[in-house]
Design an enzyme around this catalytic site. Structure first.
Site, PDB file in Angstrom:
ATOM      1  N   GLU A 171      -2.233  -0.357  -8.590  1.00 51.70           N
ATOM      2  CA  GLU A 171      -3.688  -0.339  -8.496  1.00 51.70           C
ATOM      3  C   GLU A 171      -4.178   1.087  -8.268  1.00 51.70           C
ATOM      4  O   GLU A 171      -3.659   1.804  -7.411  1.00 51.70           O
ATOM      5  CB  GLU A 171      -4.160  -1.223  -7.330  1.00 51.70           C
ATOM      6  CG  GLU A 171      -3.826  -2.688  -7.489  1.00 51.70           C
ATOM      7  CD  GLU A 171      -4.329  -3.515  -6.328  1.00 51.70           C
ATOM      8  OE1 GLU A 171      -5.355  -3.117  -5.716  1.00 51.70           O
ATOM      9  OE2 GLU A 171      -3.714  -4.542  -6.011  1.00 51.70           O
TER      10      GLU A 171
ATOM     11  N   ASP B  68      -9.410  -0.817  -9.794  1.00 52.23           N
ATOM     12  CA  ASP B  68     -10.016  -1.462  -8.629  1.00 52.23           C
ATOM     13  C   ASP B  68     -11.273  -0.688  -8.244  1.00 52.23           C
ATOM     14  O   ASP B  68     -12.385  -1.045  -8.637  1.00 52.23           O
ATOM     15  CB  ASP B  68      -9.001  -1.504  -7.490  1.00 52.23           C
ATOM     16  CG  ASP B  68      -9.516  -2.213  -6.254  1.00 52.23           C
ATOM     17  OD1 ASP B  68     -10.690  -2.626  -6.234  1.00 52.23           O
ATOM     18  OD2 ASP B  68      -8.744  -2.371  -5.287  1.00 52.23           O
TER      19      ASP B  68
ATOM     20  N   ASP C  29      -0.370  -0.481  -4.472  1.00 49.39           N
ATOM     21  CA  ASP C  29      -1.782  -0.102  -4.474  1.00 49.39           C
ATOM     22  C   ASP C  29      -1.899   1.293  -3.891  1.00 49.39           C
ATOM     23  O   ASP C  29      -1.639   1.502  -2.707  1.00 49.39           O
ATOM     24  CB  ASP C  29      -2.588  -1.101  -3.643  1.00 49.39           C
ATOM     25  CG  ASP C  29      -4.082  -0.791  -3.639  1.00 49.39           C
ATOM     26  OD1 ASP C  29      -4.495   0.166  -4.318  1.00 49.39           O
ATOM     27  OD2 ASP C  29      -4.833  -1.515  -2.967  1.00 49.39           O
TER      28      ASP C  29
ATOM     29  N   LYS D  64     -13.349  -7.634  -6.600  1.00 47.96           N
ATOM     30  CA  LYS D  64     -13.724  -7.926  -5.220  1.00 47.96           C
ATOM     31  C   LYS D  64     -15.214  -8.290  -5.208  1.00 47.96           C
ATOM     32  O   LYS D  64     -16.070  -7.400  -5.243  1.00 47.96           O
ATOM     33  CB  LYS D  64     -13.464  -6.730  -4.310  1.00 47.96           C
ATOM     34  CG  LYS D  64     -11.997  -6.362  -4.134  1.00 47.96           C
ATOM     35  CD  LYS D  64     -11.869  -5.179  -3.177  1.00 47.96           C
ATOM     36  CE  LYS D  64     -10.429  -4.910  -2.792  1.00 47.96           C
ATOM     37  NZ  LYS D  64      -9.646  -4.346  -3.912  1.00 47.96           N
TER      38      LYS D  64
ATOM     39  N   LYS E  28       0.854  -1.187   0.000  1.00 49.83           N
ATOM     40  CA  LYS E  28       0.000   0.000   0.000  1.00 49.83           C
ATOM     41  C   LYS E  28       0.895   1.243   0.000  1.00 49.83           C
ATOM     42  O   LYS E  28       1.866   1.328   0.762  1.00 49.83           O
ATOM     43  CB  LYS E  28      -0.886   0.012   1.243  1.00 49.83           C
ATOM     44  CG  LYS E  28      -1.884  -1.140   1.322  1.00 49.83           C
ATOM     45  CD  LYS E  28      -3.101  -0.878   0.482  1.00 49.83           C
ATOM     46  CE  LYS E  28      -4.182  -1.913   0.695  1.00 49.83           C
ATOM     47  NZ  LYS E  28      -5.391  -1.635  -0.087  1.00 49.83           N
TER      48      LYS E  28
END
Length: 361
Positions: A220, A245, A194, A272, A164
């Site tokens: 991402e 995403d 991400d 997701k 992240k």
């Protein structure tokens, strides 16, 4: 067949703070569903509604009231469910603005249709014969905390790391990436990052150029969702391949899905199921991506082991060699004991281990 549904909330407690560019999580509520059939005593199907704070369409203050309303309607209808009418039931029962509810009910119905063994999809993974390759997730935090997570994931055999970025100083994040690359080239360790939409139009190109020096697999959601002109340009020109995403969240119509991907043509999309409205909705994204030659992978969204198990079995139904994002099961101190385990960077289902499921009054 006369199906009845009940639910109960479960407050999941994180072992350690989970940081993203949207904030820090220490706990998260999921609503566990149980469907029973009056004609099959002792058989139950389980699902999970787990809206993600700050991200899900149905992260709503009255979420539980709306869930209760859907369950009440479910119980009034005296439903029979079969493979051919499953998605008709979901379409008529659950409003589009409640994607995690649709996903949870779909899980529970698939489970009870398969005799309530928490085996929703039969494949080599659910039979305990093979694992699913995963990325190891590095949460945001201090430089030392993120570096500590990197070492822990490498020691556990992960060959793909996803970090992240966007919460601490960009230079510090780059130093962590640099330290990994000094030890391991891209043939030995795959690196993903991400951003969760943390970059803006003014800095995104400079940051992508800097990140490209670390031989990254992908980034991402570099900028916030909804900026289609900017995102389309990034998908075409970024030196680091872009994965969409958050951009996919809230889109449920097939034509709208196709239009978005056709316009932006990203190298990757990330799926997701909890946020997208379940497995049928996710299959539509996969079908469109395959038509457009866009690669994809599936991730969990901080579900408990009940939701993670269903998503992992669904994921294993496809022949996708990319590392998946299914490493959330060990985040919590009070997760439901299950046959799921992580070994050498793979998620496994051990048929010799038992579930310990929530008790409903």
């Amino acid at each position: 067949m006369s199906l009845k549904i009940v639910y109960k909330p479960h407050l999941l407690q994180f072992r350690r703070e989970a940081g993203t560019s949207r904030g820090v999580l220490t706990q998260k509520t999921s609503w566990i569903l149980r469907i029973t059939d009056q004609e099959k005593p002792g058989v139950a199907g389980y699902g999970e509604c787990g809206p993600l704070p700050g991200l899900s369409v149905d992260d709503l203050p009255d979420f539980e009231l709306q869930l209760a309303s859907v369950c009440s309607l479910f119980n009034e209808l005296d439903l029979d469910v079969y493979p051919f009418n499953l998605h008709i039931i979901l379409d008529q029962l659950v409003p589009e603005h409640l994607p995690s509810v649709r996903c949870g009910i779909e899980m529970a119905l698939l489970d009870i249709m398969n005799e309530g063994q928490l085996k929703l999809f039969k494949n080599a993974f659910s039979d305990g014969q093979s694992g699913i390759l995963m990325n190891g997730l590095i949460w945001m935090g201090s430089h030392d905390y993120m570096a500590e997570q990197v070492e822990e994931k490498l020691a556990r055999g992960f060959t793909t790391l996803k970090m992240k970025v966007g919460a601490i100083e960009f230079e510090k994040e780059c130093r962590i990436l640099e330290s990994i690359r000094k030890r391991f080239d891209k043939q030995r360790i795959t690196l993903r990052v991400d951003a969760n939409g943390a970059f803006d139009e003014g800095d995104v190109n400079d940051r992508l150029r800097t990140l490209s020096g670390f031989d990254l697999h992908s980034i991402e959601q570099p900028v916030k969702a909804g900026q289609h002109e900017l995102m389309g340009e990034l998908c075409r020109t970024s030196p680091v391949p872009v994965a969409l995403d958050e951009e996919l969240i809230g889109i449920f119509n097939y034509r709208d899905k196709f239009s978005l991907l056709k316009k932006l043509m990203p190298p990757f999309i990330i799926l997701k199921p909890t946020l997208l409205g379940g497995f049928q909705q996710t299959k539509e994204w996969i079908e469109i991506a395959n038509r457009l030659e866009i690669d994809w992978w599936i991730t969990s969204a901080l579900e408990s082991n009940i939701g993670l198990n269903a998503i992992a079995q669904f994921t294993a139904s496809f022949q996708n060699a990319l590392p998946q994002g299914l490493g959330t099961g060990q985040l919590y101190t009070n997760n439901f004991p299950s046959p799921l385990s992580v070994r050498s960077g793979h998620l496994h289902y051990d048929k010799n281990m038992d579930w310990k499921l929530p008790v409903f009054d």
